[in-house]
Scaffold this motif. Sequence first.
Motif, short mmCIF file in Angstrom:
data_model
loop_
_atom_site.label_atom_id
_atom_site.label_comp_id
_atom_site.label_asym_id
_atom_site.label_seq_id
_atom_site.Cartn_x
_atom_site.Cartn_y
_atom_site.Cartn_z
N MET A 1 14.79 13.05 -8.13
CA MET A 1 13.48 12.40 -8.06
C MET A 1 13.61 10.89 -8.13
SD MET A 1 11.02 14.66 -10.51
CE MET A 1 10.39 16.25 -9.97
N ARG A 2 12.66 10.22 -7.51
CA ARG A 2 12.57 8.76 -7.54
C ARG A 2 11.39 8.37 -8.43
NH1 ARG A 2 14.01 3.58 -7.23
NH2 ARG A 2 13.31 2.38 -5.42
N PHE A 3 11.66 7.57 -9.46
CA PHE A 3 10.66 7.07 -10.40
C PHE A 3 9.81 8.18 -11.03
CE2 PHE A 3 10.66 2.86 -7.93
CZ PHE A 3 11.57 2.29 -8.81
N PRO A 4 10.43 9.19 -11.65
CA PRO A 4 9.62 10.20 -12.33
C PRO A 4 9.00 9.64 -13.61
CG PRO A 4 11.93 10.60 -12.76
CD PRO A 4 11.88 9.46 -11.77
N VAL B 1 4.84 22.38 -20.93
CA VAL B 1 4.73 21.98 -19.53
C VAL B 1 4.32 20.51 -19.45
CG1 VAL B 1 3.55 22.38 -17.34
CG2 VAL B 1 4.16 24.32 -18.79
N LEU B 2 5.04 19.76 -18.64
CA LEU B 2 4.76 18.35 -18.40
C LEU B 2 4.34 18.18 -16.94
CD1 LEU B 2 8.01 16.88 -20.02
CD2 LEU B 2 5.81 17.27 -21.16
N GLU B 3 3.25 17.49 -16.72
CA GLU B 3 2.89 17.12 -15.35
C GLU B 3 3.65 15.84 -15.01
OE1 GLU B 3 -0.92 15.31 -13.05
OE2 GLU B 3 -1.30 17.21 -14.11
N ILE B 4 4.51 15.93 -14.01
CA ILE B 4 5.40 14.84 -13.64
C ILE B 4 4.92 14.21 -12.32
CG2 ILE B 4 7.77 14.17 -13.08
CD1 ILE B 4 7.41 15.12 -15.96
N ALA B 5 4.72 12.90 -12.34
CA ALA B 5 4.44 12.16 -11.11
C ALA B 5 5.72 11.48 -10.66
CB ALA B 5 3.34 11.12 -11.35
N PHE B 6 5.97 11.45 -9.34
CA PHE B 6 7.18 10.81 -8.84
C PHE B 6 6.92 10.26 -7.44
CE2 PHE B 6 7.24 15.28 -7.83
CZ PHE B 6 7.75 15.38 -6.55
N TRP C 1 0.87 -1.18 0.00
CA TRP C 1 0.00 0.00 0.00
C TRP C 1 0.91 1.22 0.00
CZ3 TRP C 1 -4.51 0.72 4.04
CH2 TRP C 1 -5.49 1.53 3.47
N LYS C 2 1.25 1.69 -1.20
CA LYS C 2 2.20 2.77 -1.33
C LYS C 2 1.53 4.13 -1.13
CE LYS C 2 5.45 2.37 -4.44
NZ LYS C 2 6.19 2.20 -5.70
N LYS C 3 2.34 5.10 -0.77
CA LYS C 3 1.86 6.48 -0.70
C LYS C 3 1.40 6.93 -2.08
CE LYS C 3 5.74 8.12 0.75
NZ LYS C 3 6.79 9.04 1.20
N ASP C 4 0.47 7.86 -2.11
CA ASP C 4 0.07 8.45 -3.38
C ASP C 4 1.26 9.22 -3.95
OD1 ASP C 4 -2.50 7.46 -3.11
OD2 ASP C 4 -3.20 9.25 -2.04
N PRO C 5 1.47 9.16 -5.28
CA PRO C 5 2.63 9.86 -5.85
C PRO C 5 2.49 11.37 -5.75
CG PRO C 5 1.21 9.01 -7.59
CD PRO C 5 0.69 8.45 -6.30
#
Length: 532
Positions: free
Chosen positions: A504-507, A484-489, A400-404
């Motif tokens: 960043m980790r896993f962008p 512009v790029l929306e980046i999740a990490f 159950w990971k944290k939300d990015p």
Amino acid sequence: MQRFAALLERLALSPQRLAKLRLLKEYFSDTPDPDRGWGLAAIAGALDLPTVKPALLRALAEERADPVLFALSYDYVGDLAETVALIWGESRPGPNDLGLASVVARLRATAKSEAPGVLAGYLDALDPSGRYALLKLSTGALRIGVSARLAKQALAEWGDIDIIEIEELWHGLEPPYESLFAWLEGRADKPAQAALAPFRPVMLANPVEAGDLDARAPAEYAAEWKWDGIRVQATAEGGVRRLYSRTGDDISHAFPDLIEAMAYEGCLDGELLVARREDEGEGVRIASFSDLQQRLNRKSVSAKLRASHPAFLRAYDLLAEGCENLRPLPWSARRARLTALVGRLDPTRFDVSEQITFTEWDEIARLRAAPPHPVIEGVMLKHRDSAYVPGRPKGPWWKWKKDPHTIDAVLMYAQRGHGKRSSFYSDYTFGVWARDGTLVPVGKAYFGFTDEELRQLDKYVRDNTTERYGPVRAVRADPGQGLVLEIAFEGLARSPRHKSGVAMRFPRIARLRWDKPAAEADRLETLEALLA
């Protein structure tokens, strides 16, 4: 060689997993020993030809073609082996025997000083497809979208056995795997497990999705923090000590300090981290994933790096102790044995993952959202009665990971991809606004977008290039114009190696923000606040 060349070409052009499996199984069926075994070794990353390096390929190509033309061609094609194969020229009479096994045997026996002549002779005798296969085979940089595990999966399906049997035998086998193929074809008995300290296929967890926990009793599950390192097995048996990645790759050479501390007989499953002893009191301080990256993928490790980035194992499970296989036991019994064993080891190198006390799912959900340490990426839930079952069975273990996190960043640079993406600018470096009004790079991403979005991005890069640096293009990026790029990490860490000071980790690219002005992208202070 031509059969292997056809396989590589078709694998590179087949994006679907099932298609790749079918092609591999056909190759195993249609190719005789020992050629198929050497082909398998190349695909699985088990073949090393140390006399052939990229620098040698460049030097040979520049002898046959104008260096400027070669540089321009390499920039356009984006792949060294493909560029050399295409620019080499017409085939000439050469060696008569170009079977894969004979090529491998000669390259393995060739001295470094003789390698240019031998390789040039082979390139003269082959067509572009064969040259491409030869160069990919020689350098080991196949980039055809096939992992070692997928190759093992194809073997298992072809031989109608469970992949677990292949994985448990793999480290005791040597190319060209003739005993393995004989067993899979029913011509011989199963090879004996010849390796001490073997890899044991790992048990994986399912991600928690909406409704997954509703019908499950919290009391039946134990919880522990999910640390942001890499999953490993640390196995010691009969004087042999090995450290494996979750996919079964032997990474012992990169972590000799941990290997030296494995003073036990058994197999630990856990998270590999970098940790230093606290200045005061007991315990260790876990460092960020970027610190761990300093130790990964190295052929050798200096004493200075071992001292500054000491390897550490946070143990989750005990799969074997002495000669006893503990995997059939319930998790609670294995946990008790694990605690006792790790309690006898060096505490600067090993400890046991902390359990989290909770009574309701809502309670563990709140803890998951605000963990006590920045290197924690969520929680693990494990049924107390669960055996250790290879694969990903649904129910016993959950992650159950944290939300990015997400930020809006501006595209700054683009680089050509490899394989089927070699004609596209598909690797993107992005940045945020610094206090002085300039853009500073904060990460790089090469997935998260569709094929159609890739074409749009590639066109944007070509239409807005400001500078060229070999295969890399700088893209116009200023307050008045920029994409512009929306980046999740997944996480963030301080990094003195980066101008921005963060890594960043896993962008990944979550969205293309064609609608958003570049001036409205996020600022470096936003990321610094996340660090705080």
